[in-house]
Design a protein around this motif. Sequence first.
Motif, PDB file in Angstrom:
ATOM      1  N   ARG A   1       0.832  -1.201   0.000  1.00 44.02           N
ATOM      2  CA  ARG A   1       0.000   0.000   0.000  1.00 44.02           C
ATOM      3  C   ARG A   1       0.868   1.253   0.000  1.00 44.02           C
ATOM      4  O   ARG A   1       0.589   2.222  -0.711  1.00 44.02           O
ATOM      5  N   VAL A   2       1.935   1.225   0.782  1.00 40.72           N
ATOM      6  CA  VAL A   2       2.837   2.374   0.851  1.00 40.72           C
ATOM      7  C   VAL A   2       3.618   2.518  -0.442  1.00 40.72           C
ATOM      8  O   VAL A   2       3.811   3.629  -0.952  1.00 40.72           O
ATOM      9  N   VAL A   3       4.067   1.401  -0.999  1.00 38.98           N
ATOM     10  CA  VAL A   3       4.820   1.441  -2.259  1.00 38.98           C
ATOM     11  C   VAL A   3       3.971   2.046  -3.374  1.00 38.98           C
ATOM     12  O   VAL A   3       4.447   2.872  -4.161  1.00 38.98           O
ATOM     13  N   ARG A   4       2.704   1.660  -3.437  1.00 42.91           N
ATOM     14  CA  ARG A   4       1.819   2.237  -4.462  1.00 42.91           C
ATOM     15  C   ARG A   4       1.672   3.741  -4.266  1.00 42.91           C
ATOM     16  O   ARG A   4       1.664   4.506  -5.239  1.00 42.91           O
ATOM     17  N   PHE A   5       1.566   4.166  -3.020  1.00 41.56           N
ATOM     18  CA  PHE A   5       1.462   5.601  -2.746  1.00 41.56           C
ATOM     19  C   PHE A   5       2.727   6.332  -3.182  1.00 41.56           C
ATOM     20  O   PHE A   5       2.658   7.380  -3.837  1.00 41.56           O
ATOM     21  N   LEU A   6       3.887   5.777  -2.837  1.00 34.67           N
ATOM     22  CA  LEU A   6       5.149   6.429  -3.199  1.00 34.67           C
ATOM     23  C   LEU A   6       5.330   6.473  -4.714  1.00 34.67           C
ATOM     24  O   LEU A   6       5.863   7.455  -5.252  1.00 34.67           O
ATOM     25  N   ARG A   7       4.911   5.454  -5.408  1.00 34.73           N
ATOM     26  CA  ARG A   7       5.026   5.453  -6.866  1.00 34.73           C
ATOM     27  C   ARG A   7       4.169   6.555  -7.490  1.00 34.73           C
ATOM     28  O   ARG A   7       4.563   7.193  -8.467  1.00 34.73           O
ATOM     29  N   GLY A   8       3.004   6.779  -6.931  1.00 31.19           N
ATOM     30  CA  GLY A   8       2.114   7.781  -7.499  1.00 31.19           C
ATOM     31  C   GLY A   8       2.371   9.185  -7.013  1.00 31.19           C
ATOM     32  O   GLY A   8       1.899  10.147  -7.626  1.00 31.19           O
ATOM     33  N   SER A   9       3.116   9.334  -5.916  1.00 29.61           N
ATOM     34  CA  SER A   9       3.305  10.656  -5.309  1.00 29.61           C
ATOM     35  C   SER A   9       4.779  10.948  -5.053  1.00 29.61           C
ATOM     36  O   SER A   9       5.117  11.624  -4.084  1.00 29.61           O
ATOM     37  N   TYR A  10       5.659  10.430  -5.931  1.00 28.47           N
ATOM     38  CA  TYR A  10       7.094  10.553  -5.661  1.00 28.47           C
ATOM     39  C   TYR A  10       7.598  11.977  -5.743  1.00 28.47           C
ATOM     40  O   TYR A  10       8.676  12.291  -5.225  1.00 28.47           O
ATOM     41  N   ARG A  11       6.843  12.885  -6.360  1.00 31.72           N
ATOM     42  CA  ARG A  11       7.279  14.289  -6.432  1.00 31.72           C
ATOM     43  C   ARG A  11       7.028  15.032  -5.132  1.00 31.72           C
ATOM     44  O   ARG A  11       7.574  16.118  -4.912  1.00 31.72           O
ATOM     45  N   GLU A  12       6.176  14.470  -4.272  1.00 35.71           N
ATOM     46  CA  GLU A  12       5.736  15.171  -3.065  1.00 35.71           C
ATOM     47  C   GLU A  12       6.557  14.763  -1.837  1.00 35.71           C
ATOM     48  O   GLU A  12       7.084  13.653  -1.764  1.00 35.71           O
ATOM     49  N   ALA A  13       6.623  15.706  -0.874  1.00 35.08           N
ATOM     50  CA  ALA A  13       7.242  15.383   0.416  1.00 35.08           C
ATOM     51  C   ALA A  13       6.273  14.496   1.214  1.00 35.08           C
ATOM     52  O   ALA A  13       5.065  14.481   0.957  1.00 35.08           O
ATOM     53  N   PHE A  14       6.801  13.753   2.164  1.00 30.27           N
ATOM     54  CA  PHE A  14       5.939  12.912   2.991  1.00 30.27           C
ATOM     55  C   PHE A  14       6.497  12.830   4.397  1.00 30.27           C
ATOM     56  O   PHE A  14       7.685  13.064   4.638  1.00 30.27           O
ATOM     57  N   ALA A  15       5.615  12.490   5.340  1.00 26.37           N
ATOM     58  CA  ALA A  15       6.016  12.232   6.727  1.00 26.37           C
ATOM     59  C   ALA A  15       6.003  10.727   6.940  1.00 26.37           C
ATOM     60  O   ALA A  15       5.020  10.060   6.599  1.00 26.37           O
ATOM     61  N   VAL A  16       7.081  10.191   7.473  1.00 28.78           N
ATOM     62  CA  VAL A  16       7.171   8.736   7.653  1.00 28.78           C
ATOM     63  C   VAL A  16       6.071   8.255   8.594  1.00 28.78           C
ATOM     64  O   VAL A  16       5.548   7.147   8.439  1.00 28.78           O
ATOM     65  N   ASP A  17       5.684   9.097   9.563  1.00 25.75           N
ATOM     66  CA  ASP A  17       4.581   8.721  10.464  1.00 25.75           C
ATOM     67  C   ASP A  17       3.306   8.432   9.672  1.00 25.75           C
ATOM     68  O   ASP A  17       2.562   7.496   9.990  1.00 25.75           O
TER      69      ASP A  17
ATOM     70  N   PHE B   1       7.149  -0.366  11.105  1.00 25.51           N
ATOM     71  CA  PHE B   1       7.106   0.016   9.696  1.00 25.51           C
ATOM     72  C   PHE B   1       8.511   0.109   9.112  1.00 25.51           C
ATOM     73  O   PHE B   1       8.779  -0.404   8.020  1.00 25.51           O
ATOM     74  N   HIS B   2       9.416   0.784   9.826  1.00 29.07           N
ATOM     75  CA  HIS B   2      10.797   0.888   9.346  1.00 29.07           C
ATOM     76  C   HIS B   2      11.393  -0.501   9.120  1.00 29.07           C
ATOM     77  O   HIS B   2      12.022  -0.762   8.088  1.00 29.07           O
ATOM     78  N   GLU B   3      11.181  -1.384  10.091  1.00 24.77           N
ATOM     79  CA  GLU B   3      11.750  -2.734  10.002  1.00 24.77           C
ATOM     80  C   GLU B   3      11.185  -3.497   8.808  1.00 24.77           C
ATOM     81  O   GLU B   3      11.933  -4.089   8.026  1.00 24.77           O
ATOM     82  N   HIS B   4       9.870  -3.480   8.637  1.00 28.74           N
ATOM     83  CA  HIS B   4       9.248  -4.278   7.591  1.00 28.74           C
ATOM     84  C   HIS B   4       9.443  -3.657   6.207  1.00 28.74           C
ATOM     85  O   HIS B   4       9.598  -4.393   5.225  1.00 28.74           O
ATOM     86  N   PHE B   5       9.440  -2.336   6.116  1.00 25.98           N
ATOM     87  CA  PHE B   5       9.661  -1.717   4.815  1.00 25.98           C
ATOM     88  C   PHE B   5      11.052  -2.072   4.293  1.00 25.98           C
ATOM     89  O   PHE B   5      11.225  -2.421   3.130  1.00 25.98           O
ATOM     90  N   ARG B   6      12.044  -2.006   5.172  1.00 25.34           N
ATOM     91  CA  ARG B   6      13.403  -2.353   4.752  1.00 25.34           C
ATOM     92  C   ARG B   6      13.511  -3.843   4.431  1.00 25.34           C
ATOM     93  O   ARG B   6      14.213  -4.239   3.495  1.00 25.34           O
ATOM     94  N   ALA B   7      12.817  -4.690   5.190  1.00 24.67           N
ATOM     95  CA  ALA B   7      12.880  -6.131   4.949  1.00 24.67           C
ATOM     96  C   ALA B   7      12.307  -6.486   3.575  1.00 24.67           C
ATOM     97  O   ALA B   7      12.824  -7.361   2.881  1.00 24.67           O
ATOM     98  N   VAL B   8      11.242  -5.784   3.162  1.00 25.04           N
ATOM     99  CA  VAL B   8      10.601  -6.089   1.880  1.00 25.04           C
ATOM    100  C   VAL B   8      11.331  -5.445   0.715  1.00 25.04           C
ATOM    101  O   VAL B   8      11.560  -6.081  -0.322  1.00 25.04           O
ATOM    102  N   THR B   9      11.712  -4.165   0.858  1.00 27.48           N
ATOM    103  CA  THR B   9      12.275  -3.424  -0.284  1.00 27.48           C
ATOM    104  C   THR B   9      13.793  -3.293  -0.222  1.00 27.48           C
ATOM    105  O   THR B   9      14.404  -2.845  -1.201  1.00 27.48           O
ATOM    106  N   THR B  10      14.406  -3.633   0.893  1.00 25.91           N
ATOM    107  CA  THR B  10      15.847  -3.529   1.156  1.00 25.91           C
ATOM    108  C   THR B  10      16.312  -2.077   1.272  1.00 25.91           C
ATOM    109  O   THR B  10      17.503  -1.811   1.223  1.00 25.91           O
ATOM    110  N   MET B  11      15.388  -1.135   1.455  1.00 22.62           N
ATOM    111  CA  MET B  11      15.786   0.264   1.608  1.00 22.62           C
ATOM    112  C   MET B  11      14.773   1.005   2.464  1.00 22.62           C
ATOM    113  O   MET B  11      13.707   0.470   2.801  1.00 22.62           O
ATOM    114  N   THR B  12      15.106   2.234   2.838  1.00 21.51           N
ATOM    115  CA  THR B  12      14.183   3.062   3.604  1.00 21.51           C
ATOM    116  C   THR B  12      13.161   3.686   2.659  1.00 21.51           C
ATOM    117  O   THR B  12      13.364   3.731   1.438  1.00 21.51           O
TER     118      THR B  12
END
Length: 296
Positions: free
Chosen positions: A190-206, A219-230
């Motif tokens: 869900r987050v990856v889809r949001f970032l793909r569609g809104s990559y020009r915009e700033a975001f809050a990690v919260d 979230f930090h732990e699982h996002f890195r585990a799935v995508t290998t990055m922050t």
Amino acid sequence: MQNCNDLADLIGRLAPEDGIVETTLERVSLVRSSSRTEPVHTLYPPSICLVAQGRKQVTISGRPFLYDPSSFLIVGIDLPVIGAVVSASPEAPFLCLRLELDRALLSEIVTTRADMPAAEQASPLATSAATPGLIDAAVRLLALTEDQAEAKHLAPLAEREILHRILSGPHGALLRQIASGEGRLGQIERVVRFLRGSYREAFAVDDLAAMAGMSLSSFHEHFRAVTTMTPLQFRNHIRLQEARRMMVMDGLTAAEAGFAVGYESPSQFSRDYVRIHQLSPKRDVARLRGQDARFG
């Protein structure tokens, strides 16, 4: 492997020139390369990649995945990888069929199969053995591009067979997780889809953590585990890939492309670009114009 030869013949006929070719079948595209390619950063969509001839390697977080006629690649979510054709020649070009995954169709198939266990945690990218039955279904699917009268009725059946065969294999858990949209992979997707569609915009990690339904630390732990990055690194990969496309395909300057994808500082854009691609934008674009950048 006669069915692999049949698939190679079909791809070769439908994609006579190097590059990516969209077919008349929904979500089915072909890739051809008559030579090895340099490693290129790219974003793979959720898809299945079946190679009929040649070999390709994708690398994520330093881990290589090779796929060729003996194995196929499964990608569960949009993933930034480094891709390179590692075996190809004019006489025996790299030939590949890519089928982008349809979650609605996957969900329908999973719900009609009583033998399907519940979705479980799975790696978002994997390779698996390409069985004769799977390749045969791919041949029948692709052959329908030459018979539009039958394609409307038979292509969905061939696609279903491909998905059924993979669901029954060792990496069926990955497809089940995609189908369910639940579990760690579904939350991060869900987050990856949001970032793909809104990559020009700033975001809050919260806000991203809330979108995933996780605590900030989880979230930090699982996002890195799935995508290998922050999340910030992931967003930058998307920005830089789109900027690279604009420079190579549309002729934009580095400054123009940087601003177009959301950077406010040309110097920051250049620093990030060099960190990811190991070359300045100008030198990298000059290199890519010598090889088709679409082979990512």
